[in-house]
Design a protein around this motif. Sequence first.
Motif, mmCIF file in Angstrom:
data_model
loop_
_atom_site.group_PDB
_atom_site.id
_atom_site.type_symbol
_atom_site.label_atom_id
_atom_site.label_comp_id
_atom_site.label_asym_id
_atom_site.label_seq_id
_atom_site.Cartn_x
_atom_site.Cartn_y
_atom_site.Cartn_z
ATOM 1 N N LEU A 119 0.803 -1.222 0.000
ATOM 2 C CA LEU A 119 0.000 0.000 0.000
ATOM 3 C C LEU A 119 0.838 1.274 0.000
ATOM 4 C CD1 LEU A 119 -2.650 -1.076 2.661
ATOM 5 C CD2 LEU A 119 -2.929 -1.017 0.168
ATOM 6 N N THR A 120 2.167 1.143 0.023
ATOM 7 C CA THR A 120 3.018 2.319 0.151
ATOM 8 C C THR A 120 4.043 2.397 -0.968
ATOM 9 O OG1 THR A 120 4.578 1.147 1.563
ATOM 10 C CG2 THR A 120 2.821 2.352 2.664
ATOM 11 N N SER A 121 4.680 3.552 -1.050
ATOM 12 C CA SER A 121 5.783 3.738 -1.997
ATOM 13 C C SER A 121 6.734 4.782 -1.428
ATOM 14 C CB SER A 121 5.249 4.194 -3.360
ATOM 15 O OG SER A 121 4.598 5.439 -3.240
ATOM 16 N N GLY A 122 7.873 4.933 -2.048
ATOM 17 C CA GLY A 122 8.838 5.957 -1.658
ATOM 18 C C GLY A 122 9.311 5.822 -0.229
ATOM 19 N N GLY A 123 9.346 6.968 0.466
ATOM 20 C CA GLY A 123 9.822 7.000 1.843
ATOM 21 C C GLY A 123 8.985 6.159 2.781
ATOM 22 N N ALA A 124 7.690 6.066 2.511
ATOM 23 C CA ALA A 124 6.821 5.242 3.352
ATOM 24 C C ALA A 124 7.212 3.770 3.235
ATOM 25 C CB ALA A 124 5.362 5.441 2.967
ATOM 26 N N ARG A 125 7.528 3.341 2.032
ATOM 27 C CA ARG A 125 7.956 1.947 1.851
ATOM 28 C C ARG A 125 9.292 1.712 2.556
ATOM 29 N NH1 ARG A 125 7.193 -1.095 -3.649
ATOM 30 N NH2 ARG A 125 5.116 -1.056 -2.788
ATOM 31 N N ASP A 126 10.177 2.698 2.499
ATOM 32 C CA ASP A 126 11.454 2.577 3.216
ATOM 33 C C ASP A 126 11.216 2.404 4.717
ATOM 34 O OD1 ASP A 126 12.805 2.888 0.815
ATOM 35 O OD2 ASP A 126 13.228 5.018 1.139
ATOM 36 N N ALA A 127 10.239 3.140 5.242
ATOM 37 C CA ALA A 127 9.911 3.018 6.670
ATOM 38 C C ALA A 127 9.434 1.606 6.994
ATOM 39 C CB ALA A 127 8.854 4.046 7.068
ATOM 40 N N ILE A 128 8.601 1.047 6.127
ATOM 41 C CA ILE A 128 8.107 -0.322 6.347
ATOM 42 C C ILE A 128 9.278 -1.301 6.338
ATOM 43 C CG2 ILE A 128 6.600 -2.152 5.464
ATOM 44 C CD1 ILE A 128 5.195 0.453 6.640
ATOM 45 N N ASP A 129 10.203 -1.120 5.407
ATOM 46 C CA ASP A 129 11.387 -1.983 5.356
ATOM 47 C C ASP A 129 12.218 -1.854 6.627
ATOM 48 O OD1 ASP A 129 10.628 -2.834 2.820
ATOM 49 O OD2 ASP A 129 12.011 -1.476 1.777
ATOM 50 N N ARG A 130 12.323 -0.645 7.144
ATOM 51 C CA ARG A 130 13.076 -0.431 8.379
ATOM 52 C C ARG A 130 12.374 -1.064 9.572
ATOM 53 N NH1 ARG A 130 14.088 5.687 8.521
ATOM 54 N NH2 ARG A 130 15.016 5.181 10.531
ATOM 55 N N TRP A 131 11.030 -0.949 9.625
ATOM 56 C CA TRP A 131 10.291 -1.632 10.694
ATOM 57 C C TRP A 131 10.566 -3.132 10.627
ATOM 58 C CZ3 TRP A 131 8.677 0.539 14.801
ATOM 59 C CH2 TRP A 131 8.036 1.772 14.810
ATOM 60 N N GLU A 132 10.498 -3.679 9.426
ATOM 61 C CA GLU A 132 10.719 -5.119 9.273
ATOM 62 C C GLU A 132 12.103 -5.511 9.786
ATOM 63 O OE1 GLU A 132 10.107 -8.652 6.020
ATOM 64 O OE2 GLU A 132 10.731 -6.692 5.263
ATOM 65 N N ALA A 133 13.123 -4.738 9.445
ATOM 66 C CA ALA A 133 14.479 -5.052 9.900
ATOM 67 C C ALA A 133 14.575 -4.984 11.424
ATOM 68 C CB ALA A 133 15.478 -4.101 9.250
ATOM 69 N N LEU A 134 13.997 -3.948 12.021
ATOM 70 C CA LEU A 134 14.018 -3.833 13.484
ATOM 71 C C LEU A 134 13.340 -5.028 14.140
ATOM 72 C CD1 LEU A 134 13.119 -0.047 13.856
ATOM 73 C CD2 LEU A 134 15.301 -1.107 14.491
ATOM 74 N N LEU A 135 12.202 -5.430 13.594
ATOM 75 C CA LEU A 135 11.443 -6.544 14.161
ATOM 76 C C LEU A 135 12.160 -7.873 13.956
ATOM 77 C CD1 LEU A 135 7.954 -5.340 12.979
ATOM 78 C CD2 LEU A 135 8.689 -5.551 15.372
ATOM 79 N N ARG A 136 12.641 -8.134 12.761
ATOM 80 C CA ARG A 136 13.322 -9.410 12.489
ATOM 81 C C ARG A 136 14.594 -9.564 13.312
ATOM 82 N NH1 ARG A 136 10.847 -12.460 9.052
ATOM 83 N NH2 ARG A 136 9.531 -11.544 7.428
ATOM 84 N N ASN A 137 15.267 -8.443 13.578
ATOM 85 C CA ASN A 137 16.502 -8.483 14.367
ATOM 86 C C ASN A 137 16.243 -8.367 15.862
ATOM 87 O OD1 ASN A 137 18.268 -8.692 12.134
ATOM 88 N ND2 ASN A 137 17.995 -6.506 11.743
#
Length: 84
Positions: free
Chosen positions: A20-38
């Motif tokens: 549902l997102t693109s650009g900076g919002a998608r980057d934020a989702i990717d960062r959330w995923e990394a924080l959670l997975r780690n």
Amino acid sequence: MEPVFVIVRALQNVPRKRDLTSGGARDAIDRWEALLRNCDFEGLQRVFLGEDDDSRMMRRNTVFQGILTIQEREQILAGISDSS
């Protein structure tokens, strides 16, 4: 609420939010995923409590919708603040 439950539910939200997102919002989702997975609890705490623009942007693009009630969120944030 158990932290493992919150992490698993948030990770389940990632693909839908990413679609549902693109650009900076998608980057934020990717960062959330990394924080959670780690299991980066310090990083999560920084985002949850941060007053900087980056933390605010991350919170605007959260993956935690539908997981915590307002009361649960406030309890968690109070606990984090007390332990800091």
